[in-house]
Enzyme design. Structure first.
Site, mmCIF file in Angstrom:
data_model
loop_
_atom_site.group_PDB
_atom_site.id
_atom_site.type_symbol
_atom_site.label_atom_id
_atom_site.label_comp_id
_atom_site.label_asym_id
_atom_site.label_seq_id
_atom_site.Cartn_x
_atom_site.Cartn_y
_atom_site.Cartn_z
ATOM 1 N N HIS A 105 34.619 40.661 32.082
ATOM 2 C CA HIS A 105 34.713 40.608 33.747
ATOM 3 C C HIS A 105 34.943 38.750 33.693
ATOM 4 O O HIS A 105 34.645 38.381 34.433
ATOM 5 C CB HIS A 105 33.899 40.820 33.944
ATOM 6 C CG HIS A 105 33.540 40.940 35.321
ATOM 7 N ND1 HIS A 105 33.634 42.211 36.369
ATOM 8 C CD2 HIS A 105 34.691 41.122 36.403
ATOM 9 C CE1 HIS A 105 33.730 42.165 37.076
ATOM 10 N NE2 HIS A 105 34.881 41.662 37.474
ATOM 11 N N ASP A 115 31.453 46.029 41.090
ATOM 12 C CA ASP A 115 30.966 46.626 40.382
ATOM 13 C C ASP A 115 28.914 46.468 40.121
ATOM 14 O O ASP A 115 28.677 46.772 41.722
ATOM 15 C CB ASP A 115 30.527 44.817 39.859
ATOM 16 C CG ASP A 115 30.217 44.249 38.360
ATOM 17 O OD1 ASP A 115 29.519 45.091 37.812
ATOM 18 O OD2 ASP A 115 30.991 43.604 37.784
ATOM 19 N N ASP A 138 27.564 39.017 38.959
ATOM 20 C CA ASP A 138 28.045 37.888 38.047
ATOM 21 C C ASP A 138 28.045 37.202 38.798
ATOM 22 O O ASP A 138 28.772 35.955 38.548
ATOM 23 C CB ASP A 138 28.940 39.287 38.036
ATOM 24 C CG ASP A 138 29.867 40.046 36.955
ATOM 25 O OD1 ASP A 138 28.372 40.593 36.248
ATOM 26 O OD2 ASP A 138 30.348 40.432 37.000
ATOM 27 N N ASP A 144 31.759 49.747 34.783
ATOM 28 C CA ASP A 144 30.727 50.050 35.613
ATOM 29 C C ASP A 144 30.389 50.193 37.289
ATOM 30 O O ASP A 144 29.276 50.133 36.768
ATOM 31 C CB ASP A 144 29.552 49.287 34.809
ATOM 32 C CG ASP A 144 29.407 47.549 35.818
ATOM 33 O OD1 ASP A 144 29.831 47.441 36.530
ATOM 34 O OD2 ASP A 144 29.209 46.503 34.713
ATOM 35 N N ASP A 171 35.583 46.154 37.855
ATOM 36 C CA ASP A 171 34.363 46.449 36.558
ATOM 37 C C ASP A 171 34.604 48.314 36.046
ATOM 38 O O ASP A 171 34.031 48.872 37.462
ATOM 39 C CB ASP A 171 32.893 46.127 36.445
ATOM 40 C CG ASP A 171 32.097 45.932 35.722
ATOM 41 O OD1 ASP A 171 32.418 46.852 34.911
ATOM 42 O OD2 ASP A 171 32.144 44.769 35.218
ATOM 43 N N HIS A 178 26.849 44.681 38.731
ATOM 44 C CA HIS A 178 26.542 43.852 38.742
ATOM 45 C C HIS A 178 27.077 42.701 39.648
ATOM 46 O O HIS A 178 27.994 42.240 40.086
ATOM 47 C CB HIS A 178 26.266 43.443 37.801
ATOM 48 C CG HIS A 178 25.557 44.599 35.999
ATOM 49 N ND1 HIS A 178 26.858 44.776 36.668
ATOM 50 C CD2 HIS A 178 24.443 44.163 35.640
ATOM 51 C CE1 HIS A 178 26.058 45.732 34.987
ATOM 52 N NE2 HIS A 178 24.829 45.049 34.997
ATOM 53 N N GLU A 184 35.886 45.603 31.741
ATOM 54 C CA GLU A 184 34.784 46.023 30.219
ATOM 55 C C GLU A 184 35.188 47.093 30.602
ATOM 56 O O GLU A 184 34.828 47.665 29.891
ATOM 57 C CB GLU A 184 33.620 45.995 32.179
ATOM 58 C CG GLU A 184 33.089 44.551 32.260
ATOM 59 C CD GLU A 184 32.772 43.302 31.720
ATOM 60 O OE1 GLU A 184 32.707 44.792 29.842
ATOM 61 O OE2 GLU A 184 32.394 42.672 31.048
ATOM 62 N N HIS A 211 30.132 36.684 30.942
ATOM 63 C CA HIS A 211 30.884 37.664 31.698
ATOM 64 C C HIS A 211 29.822 38.222 32.670
ATOM 65 O O HIS A 211 29.757 38.388 34.199
ATOM 66 C CB HIS A 211 31.415 38.887 30.792
ATOM 67 C CG HIS A 211 30.510 39.765 30.286
ATOM 68 N ND1 HIS A 211 30.013 41.261 30.047
ATOM 69 C CD2 HIS A 211 28.522 39.349 29.925
ATOM 70 C CE1 HIS A 211 29.146 41.661 29.937
ATOM 71 N NE2 HIS A 211 28.000 40.800 30.289
#
Length: 294
Positions: free
Chosen positions: A85, A112, A116, A216, A214, A114, A259, A129
Site C-alpha cells: 500500500h 482498508d 495508514d 485486508d 486493500d 487500517h 497488498e 505501507h
C-alpha cells in the site's frame, strides 16, 4: 512494489491478477484495456534508514508512480496493480496532480482495515505501507520524500472497513474531518449509508474519485492472501455491493488494487475474488458473475 514492509510477496501481485484474468474480465465488459507493464522505482542516491524499511526504494517508487499516474490518467482510467500500500503515496499524488490539471478536486475512498495515517516518526514497525494517507494529505514528517505536487485535504478522504486503527491515528483523522466508517458502524447501519454519503460529497464538488482497495478490507476467511489480516472484515456480498454502487455513481477515475500476496493464497482464490470485484466496479452486474470452480 514490495518495499513498504518487511514481509515479502506483494511484488507477485500484478502477475497474479493477470493470471486470474483481469484483462479478460474487463474486455468482456466492452472496455479497451492496455497493459502498461511493470513500473520500476526511480534511482535514489541516499543511504538506508536505521528504522524505516527500504526508505530510498520507497522514495523512488513514489516519484515514479506520481509521474506515471498523472500521465496514465490523461489516457483513461488507470488501475494500479500492487504491490504493497506504500504505492498509494505515488498513485494518489499523481492523480491529485492530474485532477488539479483539469480543474477538479480529488477525493480518495480508502477501503482498508487500517487508516495508514502514520508518519515516519510515529510508525513503530518502520513499514511505510502504513503511511500513505498521512503523506498525500500533507502531514509533517515526510521531509525526506518529495513534496506531493498537490495535497488531498483530509476532509476529502473517506475510509470504510476500519478495524485496526491506533488511537492517535483516529484522533488526528477525526480532528481533520475525514469520513470514517469502521466495521461496527457497518454492522449497525450497513455498508451502503456511509458510501452513498461520501459519493454525494464527491458529486457535489464535481470531484474525481480515486479508490484504493486493500485486500485486508475483506474478511480473511474469503481473502487469505494478505500479510496484514484482521478478522471481521467485509463479506463478499458487502464488497460487491460497494463496487456496484461505485459503478452506478460514475465517479471513479482511478483504482489501486494492493497488498495481494500470492505466496499466502489458496489456489488463487483471493486473486480471482479481486478480479471479480474489479469487474463489478467496471460494470459487471450481480446476475453476470461467473461460477467459480476451484
Amino acid at each position: 512494489m514490495d518495499a513498504g514492509k518487511r514481509r515479502q510477496g506483494c511484488r507477485m501481485g500484478p502477475d497474479a491478477l493477470r493470471v486470474a484474468g483481469l484483462e479478460t474480465a474487463l474486455t468482456d465488459l466492452g472496455h479497451r484495456v492496455e497493459d502498461l507493464g511493470q513500473i520500476g522505482p526511480d534511482p535514489v542516491d541516499m543511504p538506508e534508514h536505521d528504522h524505516l524499511v527500504a526508505l530510498p526504494e520507497c522514495i523512488g517508487w513514489t516519484t515514479a508512480l506520481t509521474r506515471v499516474a498523472q500521465q496514465a490518467a490523461a489516457k483513461g482510467m488507470p488501475i494500479f496493480m500492487g504491490g504493497d500500500h506504500a504505492l498509494s503515496m505515488g498513485t494518489v499524488a499523481g492523480m491529485a496532480a492530474y485532477a488539479d490539471q483539469v480543474g477538479r478536486p480529488l477525493f480518495v475512498l480508502w477501503l482498508d482495515a487500517h487508516s495508514d495515517f502514520h508518519t515516519p516518526q510515529s510508525t513503530d514497525s518502520g513499514n511505510l505501507h502504513g503511511t500513505p494517507v498521512a503523506y498525500f494529505t500533507g502531514q509533517t514528517g515526510f521531509e525526506m520524500f518529495p513534496t506531493p505536487p498537490v495535497l488531498v485535504p483530509t476532509d476529502q478522504v473517506g475510509m470504510i472497513g476500519l478495524r485496526s486503527v491506533d488511537p492517535a491515528e483516529r484522533e488526528a483523522l477525526e480532528a481533520d474531518n475525514a469520513m470514517l466508517a469502521d466495521m461496527r458502524a457497518i454492522d449497525e447501519h450497513g455498508i451502503k449509508a456511509p458510501l452513498v454519503a461520501f459519493l454525494d460529497k464527491v458529486r457535489a464538488a464535481n470531484g474525481l474519485l480515486h479508490v484504493s482497495f486493500d485486500v485486508d478490507f475483506l474478511d480473511p476467511a474469503i481473502a487469505p492472501a494478505v500479510g496484514t489480516t484482521v478478522p471481521g472484515g467485509a463479506t463478499e456480498r458487502e464488497a460487491h455491493l460497494v463496487m456496484e454502487l461505485l459503478q452506478d455513481s460514475g465517479l471513479v477515475t482511478s483504482l489501486d488494487l494492493v497488498e495481494l500476496n500470492p505466496f499466502l493464497d489458496e489456489r488463487g482464490r483471493t486473486a480471482k475474488l479481486i478480479v471479480d470485484l474489479a469487474a463489478s466496479l467496471m460494470g459487471r452486474r450481480i446476475f453476470d458473475r461467473p461460477t467459480r470452480s476451484f
